[in-house]
Design a protein around this motif. Sequence first.
Motif, PDB file in Angstrom:
ATOM      1  N   ARG A  66       0.830  -1.206   0.000  1.00 15.93           N
ATOM      2  CA  ARG A  66       0.000   0.000   0.000  1.00 15.93           C
ATOM      3  C   ARG A  66       0.862   1.252   0.000  1.00 15.93           C
ATOM      4  N   ARG A 148       4.501  -6.747   0.221  1.00 14.24           N
ATOM      5  CA  ARG A 148       3.677  -6.698   1.429  1.00 14.24           C
ATOM      6  C   ARG A 148       2.282  -7.234   1.112  1.00 14.24           C
ATOM      7  N   ASP A 149       1.744  -7.967   2.068  1.00 16.19           N
ATOM      8  CA  ASP A 149       0.396  -8.513   1.913  1.00 16.19           C
ATOM      9  C   ASP A 149      -0.645  -7.456   2.272  1.00 16.19           C
ATOM     10  N   ASP A 150      -1.905  -7.769   1.988  1.00 14.23           N
ATOM     11  CA  ASP A 150      -2.999  -6.821   2.210  1.00 14.23           C
ATOM     12  C   ASP A 150      -3.077  -6.324   3.650  1.00 14.23           C
ATOM     13  N   ASN A 151      -2.787  -7.182   4.614  1.00 19.67           N
ATOM     14  CA  ASN A 151      -2.906  -6.810   6.029  1.00 19.67           C
ATOM     15  C   ASN A 151      -1.638  -6.217   6.614  1.00 19.67           C
ATOM     16  N   ASP A 152      -0.567  -6.142   5.835  1.00 19.85           N
ATOM     17  CA  ASP A 152       0.682  -5.550   6.315  1.00 19.85           C
ATOM     18  C   ASP A 152       0.538  -4.031   6.397  1.00 19.85           C
ATOM     19  N   PRO A 153       1.362  -3.381   7.225  1.00 14.65           N
ATOM     20  CA  PRO A 153       1.316  -1.916   7.297  1.00 14.65           C
ATOM     21  C   PRO A 153       1.649  -1.297   5.936  1.00 14.65           C
TER      22      PRO A 153
END
Length: 185
Positions: A66, A148-153
Amino acid sequence: MDEMSGWVMAEYRSICLLDDPPADLDVTSAEDVDDYLPPPDAPDGFDLLTAAPGVVAVSTGVMRGRVHLTVHVLDSEPRELAEGDWETVEELGFRALSAYTHAAAGNYYPFAATSPGMFERSVTPAGAGFYRVRAHELNRGKNLGEHRDDNDPPTEERFLLQVWPTTTEDEDRRRLVGRDPTLLL
């Protein structure tokens, strides 16, 4: 000025603006952005923006993750650079294929608007024709190549895209801030 802003998922080290007419719109006579994907690599001396008809790609540092994106849709060229400590600012012209150019992930899939005002409006409201986009970036080099995965900062990367219509085709690229392109390969 129309502003859209929020956290978006960069994919394949990029985010983009992509021509994406509604499925029920008859555009059989129009060019299809798929004919121009992926856009070409940026030439030497430029590393933030590249474009082809119907698409503008913005290079991120993170491979997937993100990043914060703000888009300003303007009536005319801004007189000054946007305020901020931007590390790189590049500008180029592109040709919109329709009035339906939206922010999208690097896999060329439009972002789903999760709240009102978040990337649901077109950046080419004047329709098909010539536009310029000025991209500003900050902290692009902090997470080079990370996944980074969806739930990572989210990352610290920030992008501002300013888009305005022009009356003529101007594919001239300009690097307004930043000495040398960062090596993001």
